[in-house]
Enzyme design. Structure first.
Site, short mmCIF file in Angstrom:
data_model
loop_
_atom_site.label_atom_id
_atom_site.label_comp_id
_atom_site.label_asym_id
_atom_site.label_seq_id
_atom_site.Cartn_x
_atom_site.Cartn_y
_atom_site.Cartn_z
N ILE A 82 -68.22 12.69 -6.88
CA ILE A 82 -67.33 11.38 -7.72
C ILE A 82 -67.07 11.06 -9.09
O ILE A 82 -69.01 10.43 -9.25
CB ILE A 82 -66.86 10.13 -6.80
CG1 ILE A 82 -66.23 11.12 -4.84
CG2 ILE A 82 -65.49 9.65 -7.46
CD1 ILE A 82 -66.04 10.48 -4.29
N LYS A 83 -66.86 11.47 -10.11
CA LYS A 83 -66.97 11.39 -11.52
C LYS A 83 -66.52 9.94 -11.95
O LYS A 83 -65.27 9.18 -11.71
CB LYS A 83 -67.00 12.26 -11.96
CG LYS A 83 -67.90 12.61 -13.45
CD LYS A 83 -67.28 13.75 -14.32
CE LYS A 83 -68.25 14.40 -15.93
NZ LYS A 83 -67.96 14.97 -16.13
N LEU A 84 -67.54 9.23 -12.37
CA LEU A 84 -66.18 7.50 -13.03
C LEU A 84 -67.04 7.45 -14.20
O LEU A 84 -68.43 7.21 -14.32
CB LEU A 84 -66.59 6.42 -11.57
CG LEU A 84 -66.57 6.45 -10.39
CD1 LEU A 84 -67.65 5.63 -9.19
CD2 LEU A 84 -65.35 6.70 -10.60
#
EC number: 2.2.1.2
Length: 217
Positions: A82-84
């Protein structure tokens, strides 16, 4: 060093994966737009091609919505990451997701301080943007070096994922400094193999071999 390919183009990913050059994939909203495909659909297909981590980015900027989108992304495949963004809400989401066992890639990193916070939040990867820093007149490689020193000082396990890589020289310098991963467009990864003396040498060998009149198989 691990090589990630920075694209949502399934054809390109499959080609590089077949060559054994892909350890993972990174995507972002701009690459999804370029692909012209649904984010869930194309990310799932990519996850089925590549065994390593596949980064898919949330579009939200506030914690609650980030967590909702992350929950959807996390269900795509076991190898999803998951990219944040490196913001206060992003760091809060990173801490929650990493504590729950999810892989997290903190993106849009432009300072060593941001990288330090990401490591403390339990990020799997930190993505410093080399090319975009270069555009402002700042040497992006200096940031990679600073992060490497900080992470080594405190034995952080967060991996440095050099991003916004535009040239083969970026790849070489990131490797020399000690980045754990480089993510680059397909064309840049393919260009790593090229050298004019290799082409010239091969041309000579083939010409000489033809003169022997021999065949190996």
């Amino acid at each position: 060093m691990k090589f990630f390919v920075d694209t949502a183009d399934v054809k390109e990913i499959r080609e590089l994966n077949d060559l054994g050059l892909v350890d993972g994939v990174t995507t972002n909203p701009s690459l999804i737009l370029k692909s012209g495909r649904d984010i869930i659909e194309v990310t799932k297909e990519i996850c089925n091609i590549v065994k390593g981590p596949v980064s898919a980015e949330v579009a939200a900027t506030e914690y609650e919505q980030m967590m909702k989108e992350a929950a959807v992304i996390a269900k795509i495949a076991d190898n999803i990451c998951i990219k944040l963004p490196v913001t206060l809400d992003g760091l809060k989401a990173c801490k929650a997701l990493s504590s729950d066992g999810h892989k997290v890639n903190m993106t849009l990193c432009f300072s060593a301080n941001q990288a330090l916070l990401a490591a403390k939040a339990g990020a799997t990867f930190i993505s410093p943007f080399i090319g975009r820093l270069d555009d402002t007149g700042i040497n992006g490689m200096e940031l990679i070096a600073e992060i490497r020193t900080i992470y080594d000082n405190y034995d952080y396990r967060t991996e440095i994922l050099a991003a916004s890589v535009r040239t083969v020289n970026h790849v070489k310098e990131a490797a020399l400094i000690g980045a754990d991963v480089v993510t680059a467009p397909p064309a840049t990864l393919k260009a790593l193999v090229k050298h004019p003396l290799t082409d010239k040498g091969l041309e000579t060998f083939l010409a000489d071999w033809a003169k022997t009149g021999q065949k190996i198989a």
